[in-house]
Design an enzyme around this catalytic site. Structure first.
Site: not given
Length: 270
Positions: A121, A124
């Site tokens: 993540g 991201d």
């Protein structure tokens, strides 16, 4: 200094320093993190005295990505009906995406300062930032593939526009690590600094340079870059003509020209 459950936020002049603050958990992203990111970047966006944001991690890492306990809790909440499970999962994914959309859509430039782990993540997150800088030991990995899933919070959509399609596919399909020097070579980061202290010092200096510019000009520049990413050249040219029809009437243009002529630093209103 504002302290949240997962974040620390400090305004240093015109710079908002947003720190992921779960060092004992390698700054993994727990449930509170996703809500707090939206709240913090809404504050950054609407606070005129903030002109740039910097994101870093407290402790030894930037972030090890999504907290696995959060994933386990989500798996434990499933019901018997597949359709209802699918609707719940989709809604949850869209909620997570909104945290990094808030970074991407923020009117102010956002800079990532990465050291240690930046995996899952966290990729991201940095993909949604305007620029990225790191230390030599920074460890980047699209780790979702090793968890038996496709990355779903922005990496696969934003990263190809940063490092190119082929290398992005290699990293997404293999999950292999990329360290600082390679990250710079493939364009994932702009520059590698010698250590964490030099990284923060260097990034803050870049942030101060940006903060010294006309905030309207910076706003327009980011808006045009974001718009052109998703539109044709002709669309982008038409948009900037319309945008500047208003913005070229700003006092900032007069201030900038006067400063240039007098060879003195310009001082722009928030």
């Amino acid at each position: 200094m504002r302290e949240y459950q997962s974040l620390l936020v400090e305004q240093q002049g015109a710079i908002a320093h947003v720190m992921i603050n779960r060092p004992a958990k390698a700054n993994s992203m727990d449930e509170a993190f996703w809500t707090e990111m939206v709240e913090v970047f809404d504050w950054v966006d609407r606070t005129d005295s903030v002109r740039v944001a910097v994101i870093s991690g407290v402790g030894r890492n930037f972030s090890a990505g999504i907290d696995l306990q959060m994933l386990a809790q989500a798996a434990g909440s499933m019901v018997a009906d597949i359709g209802r499970n699918a609707e719940r999962i989709r809604r949850n994914i869209l909620k997570l995406q909104s945290a990094f959309n808030a970074v991407d859509e923020c009117r102010k430039p956002v800079i990532a300062a990465v050291h240690g782990y930046c995996i899952g993540g966290a990729i991201d997150l940095i993909s949604a930032c305007d620029m990225r800088y790191c230390t030599p030991d920074a460890h980047f990995s699209i780790k979702e593939i090793d968890m038996g899933m496709a990355a779903d919070v922005g990496t696969l959509q934003r990263l190809p526009r940063l490092i190119g399609d082929g290398i992005m596919r290699e990293l997404a399909y293999t999950g292999r690590p990329v360290y600082g020097e390679e990250a710079a070579r493939i364009g994932l980061v702009n520059q590698v600094f010698a250590d964490h202290g030099a990284l923060l010092e260097g990034v803050m200096d870049i942030a101060r340079q940006i903060a010294a510019k006309s905030p309207l000009a910076i706003r327009g520049t980011k808006e045009m870059i974001r718009y052109s990413r998703d539109h044709s050249v002709a669309d982008g040219l038409n948009y900037i003509a319309t945008w500047n029809a208003a913005m070229l009437q700003s006092e900032d243009l007069k201030v900038a020209v006067a400063a240039h002529m007098s060879k003195k630093p310009a001082e722009f209103a928030d």
